[in-house]
Design an enzyme around this catalytic site. Sequence first.
Site, PDB file in Angstrom:
ATOM      1  N   ASP A  38       0.845  -1.188   0.000  1.00 52.26           N
ATOM      2  CA  ASP A  38       0.000   0.000   0.000  1.00 52.26           C
ATOM      3  C   ASP A  38       0.883   1.241   0.000  1.00 52.26           C
ATOM      4  O   ASP A  38       1.973   1.236   0.589  1.00 52.26           O
ATOM      5  CB  ASP A  38      -0.918   0.005   1.230  1.00 52.26           C
ATOM      6  CG  ASP A  38      -2.072   0.986   1.094  1.00 52.26           C
ATOM      7  OD1 ASP A  38      -3.199   0.522   0.834  1.00 52.26           O
ATOM      8  OD2 ASP A  38      -1.851   2.199   1.233  1.00 52.26           O
ATOM      9  N   TYR A  69       6.250  -3.784  -4.681  1.00 51.17           N
ATOM     10  CA  TYR A  69       5.898  -4.425  -5.945  1.00 51.17           C
ATOM     11  C   TYR A  69       6.832  -5.569  -6.327  1.00 51.17           C
ATOM     12  O   TYR A  69       6.417  -6.514  -6.992  1.00 51.17           O
ATOM     13  CB  TYR A  69       5.848  -3.386  -7.069  1.00 51.17           C
ATOM     14  CG  TYR A  69       4.642  -2.486  -6.999  1.00 51.17           C
ATOM     15  CD1 TYR A  69       3.369  -2.985  -7.236  1.00 51.17           C
ATOM     16  CD2 TYR A  69       4.771  -1.131  -6.699  1.00 51.17           C
ATOM     17  CE1 TYR A  69       2.254  -2.163  -7.170  1.00 51.17           C
ATOM     18  CE2 TYR A  69       3.660  -0.300  -6.632  1.00 51.17           C
ATOM     19  CZ  TYR A  69       2.407  -0.822  -6.868  1.00 51.17           C
ATOM     20  OH  TYR A  69       1.303  -0.005  -6.799  1.00 51.17           O
ATOM     21  N   GLN A  86     -16.063   4.651  -3.572  1.00 54.13           N
ATOM     22  CA  GLN A  86     -17.363   5.147  -4.009  1.00 54.13           C
ATOM     23  C   GLN A  86     -17.999   5.969  -2.897  1.00 54.13           C
ATOM     24  O   GLN A  86     -18.131   5.521  -1.768  1.00 54.13           O
ATOM     25  CB  GLN A  86     -18.258   3.956  -4.371  1.00 54.13           C
ATOM     26  CG  GLN A  86     -19.552   4.322  -5.050  1.00 54.13           C
ATOM     27  CD  GLN A  86     -20.317   3.075  -5.488  1.00 54.13           C
ATOM     28  OE1 GLN A  86     -19.853   1.956  -5.310  1.00 54.13           O
ATOM     29  NE2 GLN A  86     -21.483   3.268  -6.048  1.00 54.13           N
ATOM     30  N   ARG A  92     -20.820   3.460  -9.517  1.00 52.38           N
ATOM     31  CA  ARG A  92     -19.529   2.807  -9.734  1.00 52.38           C
ATOM     32  C   ARG A  92     -18.854   3.345 -10.991  1.00 52.38           C
ATOM     33  O   ARG A  92     -17.633   3.467 -11.058  1.00 52.38           O
ATOM     34  CB  ARG A  92     -19.729   1.294  -9.836  1.00 52.38           C
ATOM     35  CG  ARG A  92     -20.216   0.652  -8.533  1.00 52.38           C
ATOM     36  CD  ARG A  92     -20.462  -0.846  -8.726  1.00 52.38           C
ATOM     37  NE  ARG A  92     -20.939  -1.483  -7.499  1.00 52.38           N
ATOM     38  CZ  ARG A  92     -22.209  -1.675  -7.203  1.00 52.38           C
ATOM     39  NH1 ARG A  92     -23.144  -1.247  -8.043  1.00 52.38           N
ATOM     40  NH2 ARG A  92     -22.561  -2.286  -6.089  1.00 52.38           N
ATOM     41  N   ALA A 122     -10.793  -6.076  -7.669  1.00 45.18           N
ATOM     42  CA  ALA A 122     -11.971  -5.805  -6.840  1.00 45.18           C
ATOM     43  C   ALA A 122     -12.462  -4.374  -6.962  1.00 45.18           C
ATOM     44  O   ALA A 122     -13.627  -4.085  -6.692  1.00 45.18           O
ATOM     45  CB  ALA A 122     -11.656  -6.098  -5.379  1.00 45.18           C
ATOM     46  N   PRO A 125     -15.161   0.879 -11.009  1.00 47.66           N
ATOM     47  CA  PRO A 125     -16.101  -0.080 -11.592  1.00 47.66           C
ATOM     48  C   PRO A 125     -15.355  -1.329 -12.064  1.00 47.66           C
ATOM     49  O   PRO A 125     -14.513  -1.253 -12.971  1.00 47.66           O
ATOM     50  CB  PRO A 125     -16.721   0.677 -12.761  1.00 47.66           C
ATOM     51  CG  PRO A 125     -15.674   1.686 -13.145  1.00 47.66           C
ATOM     52  CD  PRO A 125     -14.936   2.042 -11.888  1.00 47.66           C
ATOM     53  N   ASP A 127     -15.783  -4.136 -13.758  1.00 49.69           N
ATOM     54  CA  ASP A 127     -15.726  -4.669 -15.123  1.00 49.69           C
ATOM     55  C   ASP A 127     -14.812  -3.822 -16.006  1.00 49.69           C
ATOM     56  O   ASP A 127     -14.031  -4.354 -16.802  1.00 49.69           O
ATOM     57  CB  ASP A 127     -17.136  -4.732 -15.719  1.00 49.69           C
ATOM     58  CG  ASP A 127     -18.085  -5.539 -14.860  1.00 49.69           C
ATOM     59  OD1 ASP A 127     -17.903  -6.764 -14.772  1.00 49.69           O
ATOM     60  OD2 ASP A 127     -18.994  -4.937 -14.261  1.00 49.69           O
ATOM     61  N   SER A 147     -14.015  -9.438  -9.675  1.00 54.76           N
ATOM     62  CA  SER A 147     -14.978 -10.024  -8.739  1.00 54.76           C
ATOM     63  C   SER A 147     -16.372 -10.114  -9.347  1.00 54.76           C
ATOM     64  O   SER A 147     -17.194 -10.935  -8.922  1.00 54.76           O
ATOM     65  CB  SER A 147     -15.024  -9.221  -7.436  1.00 54.76           C
ATOM     66  OG  SER A 147     -15.289  -7.853  -7.683  1.00 54.76           O
ATOM     67  N   HIS A 179     -21.422  -5.305 -12.843  1.00 62.13           N
ATOM     68  CA  HIS A 179     -21.565  -5.188 -11.388  1.00 62.13           C
ATOM     69  C   HIS A 179     -22.009  -3.761 -11.113  1.00 62.13           C
ATOM     70  O   HIS A 179     -21.208  -2.866 -10.884  1.00 62.13           O
ATOM     71  CB  HIS A 179     -20.233  -5.486 -10.697  1.00 62.13           C
ATOM     72  CG  HIS A 179     -20.258  -5.248  -9.212  1.00 62.13           C
ATOM     73  ND1 HIS A 179     -21.179  -5.828  -8.383  1.00 62.13           N
ATOM     74  CD2 HIS A 179     -19.473  -4.476  -8.417  1.00 62.13           C
ATOM     75  CE1 HIS A 179     -20.960  -5.437  -7.136  1.00 62.13           C
ATOM     76  NE2 HIS A 179     -19.935  -4.606  -7.134  1.00 62.13           N
TER      77      HIS A 179
END
EC number: 1.1.1.27
Length: 315
Positions: A38, A69, A86, A92, A122, A125, A127, A147, A179
């Site tokens: 993070d 990384y 969000q 999203r 995850a 948005p 997709d 997801s 989603h």
Amino acid sequence: MTNEKVNKVALIGAGFVGSSYAFTLINQVITDELVVIDLNQDKAMGDVMDLNHGKAFAPHPVNTWYGDYEDCKDADIVCICAGANQKPGETRLDLVEKNLNIFKGIVDNVMKSGFDGIFLVATNPVDILTYATWKFSGLPKERVIGSGTTLDTARFRYMLSEYFDAAAHNVHAYIIGEHGDTELAVWSHANIGSVPITELMKKNDQYKQEDLDEMMENVRHAAYQIIEKKGATYYGVAMSLARITRAILHNENSILTVSTYLDGEYGADDVYIGVPALVNRNGATEVIELALNDTEKEQFAHSVNVLKEILAPHF
């Protein structure tokens, strides 16, 4: 000595979802190693300390540490939970611009490490960002997974189980599509203990179509309701991510409604979207194509078109 394969997950993003995912991985005996990455190093280090302090109570020892990384090089899965959150009243798809820029940097850094595993996305948005991860990484499409509608499907099954007074694991039903706001229930394939829901409706007049319609709206808007009440959703999606991770690392060949690439299936192509897919050690290796009725086909095509319109200016 042992030559058994050691499973390793790299988690990028130690926010609400990421830390909940890490907690779930450790408590469900899913992976052997977990590295947390993070930008906020103190947050990631604090999470690792907190998780390790409970190691004596875990069902399986998981080697957990804070890293960078470079630690992605030999990971089996890199799960990306990083990105802008969000906000209340925000869809999203409103997050696209913010998170595309963030993802380009993340994916480039992961690939520079020599990573050759599976991406699990995850961030919303989901997709759109799964498609972006595939484009940015250059990995085969089956090794980039989102997801998708796994959580939506779980919400749907829970609500159906409550309505029909049946155990959730005996409810077989799918939410597919984006989603988000254009997702749809595949009522034509929904059943409880192999009995189609349409048959249950005919046999008992206490079950009403308007109740099912309301249920679908509740599934679709569940995240907004939770965000309004507590600021974010994280437990449910973390459990969904853990379920996908288990299917991959344990080579389960499970059918899950992940966001996966369509290449002609369901009459769509060049899009990542939530559909049932076979998930195993090689990723999402096969799309399970349900025979949709005409209404479902129309709804799914609309969902695809919404995603493609969002993608068009960027790819």
